[in-house]
Design an enzyme around this catalytic site. Structure first.
Site, short mmCIF file in Angstrom:
data_model
loop_
_atom_site.label_atom_id
_atom_site.label_comp_id
_atom_site.label_asym_id
_atom_site.label_seq_id
_atom_site.Cartn_x
_atom_site.Cartn_y
_atom_site.Cartn_z
N GLU A 45 13.81 -20.20 -6.22
CA GLU A 45 13.60 -18.85 -5.68
C GLU A 45 14.25 -17.82 -6.60
O GLU A 45 15.17 -18.14 -7.35
CB GLU A 45 14.23 -18.74 -4.29
N ASN B 254 6.82 -11.60 -6.40
CA ASN B 254 7.36 -10.86 -5.26
C ASN B 254 8.58 -10.03 -5.66
O ASN B 254 8.96 -9.09 -4.97
CB ASN B 254 7.66 -11.80 -4.08
N SER C 238 0.99 -13.42 1.09
CA SER C 238 1.30 -13.85 2.45
C SER C 238 2.36 -12.95 3.08
O SER C 238 2.43 -12.83 4.29
CB SER C 238 1.77 -15.31 2.46
N ASN C 239 3.17 -12.31 2.26
CA ASN C 239 4.27 -11.52 2.78
C ASN C 239 4.24 -10.16 2.10
O ASN C 239 4.58 -10.04 0.93
CB ASN C 239 5.58 -12.27 2.50
N LYS D 201 1.86 -18.36 -9.02
CA LYS D 201 0.86 -17.27 -8.97
C LYS D 201 0.20 -17.13 -10.34
O LYS D 201 -0.99 -16.83 -10.44
CB LYS D 201 1.54 -15.96 -8.58
N TYR E 175 -7.02 -12.08 -11.57
CA TYR E 175 -6.17 -12.42 -10.43
C TYR E 175 -4.87 -11.63 -10.57
O TYR E 175 -4.24 -11.66 -11.64
CB TYR E 175 -5.88 -13.92 -10.39
#
Ligand code: NAG
Ligand code: NAG
Length: 338
Positions: free
Chosen positions: A118, A226, A174-175, A236, A221
């Site tokens: 992360e 994030n 998604s977020n 991604k 794309y």
């Protein structure tokens, strides 16, 4: 002089021949003239808590062999704490306190690894972890055990055909939080460029195996991370864009970082443009010959994804022999936030 030298030479040849035939004889008898060094014993990597799961996946004795790493055993059996060669702790479960560090039972000298994929923006609680870990496993290139989300590997043979194109730009999210830079950029782009949005945040969720076929028909794309951090380039980019056969438009670390991982002409970087409008008109004005150049790498490279935690943990064994035994991350937070 030369005569004597020749004589010695002949003797040398005879002695050499005798030695060789002796060795050959011993070899025939099943003797090894020099002992083959014994294979080093298998390493045991104890994974204290499986990432994002209460149940680990199946860990058979040949798990790491399947990833090309011999003599490496992964286990989640905590009874092995006293004997494991190395213990790995995944950060998310330490952060949420689902897992606790067995500091009192730590055998002296046992290396501990801090593992996380992360970004610093989604990592809390590092302050209390100073002085505990010897090695870091992460996507950061300066990690002791560097595990990128993907990489390009040499590949011979014809590239797979490009998917047929019918849309301009796709984005799966998604977020969605308005304060994120990727969301602000999307809001600025949308008036100038048609972007089809998928994912939970858009009310058009995609099943795991639906993502690639859904985005493949798009020219571009939006591989917007994030959060923007050193070396933080995720699936991604590797999966949703490159592996899908679309051109990634990237928002993340600087262009130079992407170029350390992929050819400079394999992606569009949002920093290449002074304004969002320029970025949009560049994408809208793309012609076929120019577009095809973004895929030149496919003739010699292919995408390899590293999404499985088993493979990441097996990498501990690959690096183990040359990792510094005396390293300690006294200020893990300072290191990770840098
Ligand atoms: C865990 O390891 C201990 C010690 O080797 C062993 O006795 C025990 O059976 C193991 N437990 C499981 C669930 O494999
Ligand atoms: C395609 O676009 C490039 C860059 O804008 C331009 O140099 C080239 O002439 C164009 N080719 C065609 C066939 O329109």
């Amino acid at each position: 002089m030369s005569h004597a030298g020749e004589g010695v030479g002949h003797l040398g040849v005879l002695a050499g021949a005798a030695l060789l035939s002796t060795l050959w004889f011993l070899w025939q008898l099943g003797w090894a003239p020099a002992r083959v060094p014994a294979a080093p014993p298998a390493l045991t990597v104890l994974v204290w808590h499986w990432p994002f799961a209460d149940q680990p996946p199946e860990l058979s004795s040949d798990t790491c062999v399947r990833y090309g790493v011999p003599r490496c055993r992964l286990s989640t059996n905590r009874s092995l704490l006293a004997s494991a060669d190395v213990v790995v702790f995944h950060h998310r479960e330490l952060q949420s306190r689902r897992a606790r560090l067995p500091l009192a039972e730590r055998p002296p000298g046992q290396p501990w690894v801090w593992a996380s994929m992360e970004s610093p923006s989604h990592t809390r609680g590092l302050g209390r972890l100073g002085g505990v870990f010897n090695w870091v496993l992460s996507y950061r290139r300066d990690s002791d055990i560097f595990v990128p989300y993907g990489r390009l590997e040499p590949h011979a043979g014809p590239a797979p055909p490009l998917p047929a194109k019918s849309g301009t730009a796709a984005w799966v999210v998604s977020n969605l939080q308005e304060r994120q830079r990727r969301v602000r950029l999307y809001r600025q782009l949308a008036p100038h460029l048609r972007v089809d949005v998928f994912g939970r945040a858009s009310g058009r969720p995609l099943c795991a195996s639906c993502l690639l076929p859904t985005v493949a028909p798009y020219l571009f794309y939006l591989a917007f991370e994030n959060s923007q951090h050193r070396d933080y380039i995720t699936e991604k980019f590797w999966r949703n864009a490159l592996a899908a056969g679309t051109v990634p438009v990237v928002l993340g670390p600087p262009r130079a970082t992407y170029e350390a991982f992929a050819p400079a002409d394999a992606f569009v970087h949002v920093d290449d443009f002074g304004t969002v409008r320029e970025l949009a008109s560049f994408l809208v004005g793309m012609n076929e010959s120019r577009y095809r150049r973004y895929f030149a790498w496919r003739d010699r490279l292919r995408v390899r994804l590293f999404g499985d935690w088993r493979e990441r943990f097996c990498a501990v064994c690959t690096h183990y022999p040359r990792l510094p035994r005396d390293r300690v991350y006294r200020d893990l937070e300072g290191w990770f936030q840098a």
